[in-house]
Write an enzyme that holds these catalytic residues in place. Structure first.
Site, short mmCIF file in Angstrom:
data_model
loop_
_atom_site.label_atom_id
_atom_site.label_comp_id
_atom_site.label_asym_id
_atom_site.label_seq_id
_atom_site.Cartn_x
_atom_site.Cartn_y
_atom_site.Cartn_z
N GLU A 178 21.70 2.42 -30.79
CA GLU A 178 21.77 1.27 -29.90
C GLU A 178 21.31 1.62 -28.49
OE1 GLU A 178 25.49 -0.73 -32.37
OE2 GLU A 178 25.83 0.14 -30.39
N HIS B 104 1.04 16.15 15.33
CA HIS B 104 1.14 14.69 15.45
C HIS B 104 1.16 14.09 14.04
CE1 HIS B 104 0.01 10.53 16.37
NE2 HIS B 104 0.40 10.78 17.63
N PRO B 105 2.03 13.11 13.77
CA PRO B 105 2.12 12.57 12.40
C PRO B 105 0.83 11.93 11.91
CG PRO B 105 3.44 11.28 13.95
CD PRO B 105 3.04 12.52 14.65
N ASN B 106 0.08 11.29 12.79
CA ASN B 106 -1.17 10.64 12.39
C ASN B 106 -2.37 11.56 12.52
OD1 ASN B 106 0.69 8.37 13.63
ND2 ASN B 106 -0.61 7.37 12.12
N ASN C 243 -4.06 4.28 1.77
CA ASN C 243 -4.77 3.60 0.69
C ASN C 243 -5.37 4.55 -0.34
OD1 ASN C 243 -4.11 1.44 2.23
ND2 ASN C 243 -6.20 0.91 2.84
N LYS D 129 36.84 2.59 -36.63
CA LYS D 129 35.45 2.10 -36.66
C LYS D 129 34.56 3.02 -35.83
CE LYS D 129 33.01 -2.32 -36.53
NZ LYS D 129 31.76 -1.97 -35.86
N HIS E 90 9.74 -5.78 -46.34
CA HIS E 90 10.25 -7.13 -46.06
C HIS E 90 11.78 -7.19 -46.13
CE1 HIS E 90 6.15 -8.84 -46.39
NE2 HIS E 90 6.01 -7.95 -47.36
N SER F 78 35.40 0.87 -31.62
CA SER F 78 36.00 -0.43 -31.34
C SER F 78 37.32 -0.25 -30.61
CB SER F 78 36.24 -1.18 -32.66
OG SER F 78 36.97 -2.38 -32.43
N SER F 79 37.58 -1.21 -29.71
CA SER F 79 38.86 -1.20 -29.00
C SER F 79 39.96 -1.90 -29.79
CB SER F 79 38.69 -1.90 -27.64
OG SER F 79 38.29 -3.25 -27.84
N SER G 230 0.81 -1.21 0.00
CA SER G 230 0.00 0.00 0.00
C SER G 230 0.85 1.26 0.00
CB SER G 230 -0.90 0.03 1.25
OG SER G 230 -0.08 0.04 2.42
N GLY G 231 2.15 1.11 0.29
CA GLY G 231 3.00 2.29 0.45
C GLY G 231 2.83 2.95 1.80
N THR G 232 2.24 2.24 2.76
CA THR G 232 2.02 2.82 4.09
C THR G 232 3.33 3.30 4.72
OG1 THR G 232 0.05 1.46 4.47
CG2 THR G 232 1.16 2.33 6.42
#
Length: 462
Positions: A324, A122-124, A134, A317, A181, A311-312, A95-97
């Protein structure tokens, strides 16, 4: 360390941390990936808390003083000033509570610092007044995604669209052979070819606009299961109005709160849109990569910007690294969006329990698509150069120019001409004239590439 308490008892919390006991439990319970929820999500959580506090103060649910303190602290989260105080892992309670309580605790402690009163809010009871994880976490998910879609992805796609449209105009008079094609087909202009890419990018911008609209309905106000228990009947609509005023996006309260919390169908649809955009960008990147293949043993119709040694071991190149990169972004994003689709199935009864994972996947998808599109536009498309002479050479050698002879000598006769030209290594012109099927002048008019790229439509011809 300091001692903090929650409903389960005491916890030791780092003294410098703004979070409390509930957050610390989550940190210790979920040492999974080492990745917190995305920064835009956390900042939007702060924004929602700002609007919730303002609404609660206006409705008389909390005092004006508390409302002001919560708003100041929460806006610091929205401004990105407190981002280091959100350590909870992506893989947590579905829920991410834990993240909601993380915000509540950070806001409460920051409010205490601002006021000089450790029990200021108060946090709540105060910060989370009229709310539940929710309904708040789904709300934040929609708000945060809508913002990054508008502010990050749409501008990046527009940048790519503009770069492709400029090349459409620049290449408008360059005739080349078409391919279906992976085989030779009838001619077109390179401008027409690039008009298709520009149109894909334009449609991608429009699709993202539809995604923003899908996310504009918010779950706020439903509280625990959608009934709105412990909330004020005007809370959800007022919060949505404030969010709309702040962001410029027309958010509105959910028509049905049970759907808004029990299901995540809107997010699944947004995932489908992002997967479509990823597919479009991959097609464009692959085509440009193939058109630039070579430089001597490939198609080589385009010259791609040299951005780094390829290229190494092979000196000189140069590889199509930007294409990519974008192909890999597309693959990764489609994997992320598939995860979101599967997450959408886990809406059991009144709550989907994959919300943090959805947030991570969708935000990462938007982030990578936006950066990929912008970098590809700037470091690849802008610097593309067409090899007009080589395009003409390939087109003139193609046997599929014979298609233009159908109205003059018929399909069956044209097929025989093409087969004979291929077998003998001669040109179509030589075979047709040898058999006396057309006069030289009529043949030249029929095989003129410009006559094959119509019917003329100015918007496509460049």
């Amino acid at each position: 360390m300091r001692t903090e308490k929650d409903s389960l008892g005491e916890m030791m919390v780092p003294d410098a941390a703004l979070w409390g006991a509930s957050t610390q439990r989550a940190v210790e319970n979920f040492p999974i990936s080492g990745r917190s929820l995305p920064e835009p999500f956390i900042r939007s959580l702060g924004l929602v808390k700002v609007m919730a506090a303002q609404t609660n103060a206006e409705l008389g649910r909390i005092s004006l003083e508390k409302g002001a303190l919560i708003q100041r602290a929460a806006r610091e989260i929205y401004d990105g000033k407190l981002s280091g105080n959100f350590p909870v892992d992506v893989f947590q309670t579905g829920s991410g509570t834990s993240t909601n309580m993380n915000a509540n605790e950070v806001i409460a402690r920051r409010a205490a610092q601002l006021s000089g009163n450790i029990k200021a809010v108060h946090p709540n009871d105060d910060v989370n007044c009229g709310q539940s994880s929710n309904d708040i976490i789904p709300t934040v998910l929609h708000v945060s995604l809508a913002l990054v879609l508008r502010d990050n992805l749409q501008p990046a796609l527009n940048r790519l669209r503009e770069a492709l449209a400029r090349k459409q105009n620049e290449f408008g008079k360059i005739h080349k052979i078409g391919r279906t094609h992976l085989m030779d087909a009838t001619p077109l202009t390179m401008g027409q070819e690039f008009s298709g890419y520009a149109a894909q990018a334009e449609k991608a911008v429009a699709r993202v606009g539809r995604a923003i609209e899908l996310l504009s309905e918010l779950a706020v106000g439903g509280t625990a299961v959608g009934t709105g228990i412990n909330g004020h009947p005007q809370f959800g609509a007022r919060v949505c109005a404030l969010l709309s005023e702040e962001t410029g996006i027309s958010f509105r309260e959910a028509v049905n709160h049970f759907e808004a919390q029990g299901a995540r169908d809107d997010c699944v649809e947004v995932a489908g849109i992002l997967a479509t955009v990823a597919g479009s960008l991959t097609k464009i990147a692959n085509d440009i990569r193939w058109l630039g293949s070579g430089p001597r043993a490939g198609l080589a119709e385009l010259k791609l910007p040299a951005t780094q040694p390829g290229s190494s071991i092979m000196p000189g190149k140069v590889n199509p690294v930007m294409s990519e990169m974008l192909v890999q972004v597309g693959l990764y994003v489609q994997g992320l969006t598939h995860t979101v689709v599967m997450c959408g199935r886990d809406g059991h009864f009144e709550l989907n329990v994959t919300l943090p994972l959805m947030a991570h996947c969708l935000h990462d998808a938007v982030h990578c698509l936006a950066n990929g599109a912008r970098v590809f536009a700037d470091r690849c498309v802008v610097g593309l150069v067409a090899d007009e002479a080589h395009c003409r050479q390939l087109m003139e050698r193609s046997l599929m120019l014979v298609t233009a002879l159908n109205p003059h000598i018929g399909y069956d006769q044209a097929a025989r001409v093409a087969k004979e030209a291929l077998a003998s290594g001669r040109s179509l012109r030589e075979v047709v004239l040898e058999h006396g099927l057309m006069t030289a002048d009529a043949l030249d008019r029929a095989l003129d590439p410009a006559s094959m790229t119509g019917p003329a439509r100015e918007g496509l011809s460049g």
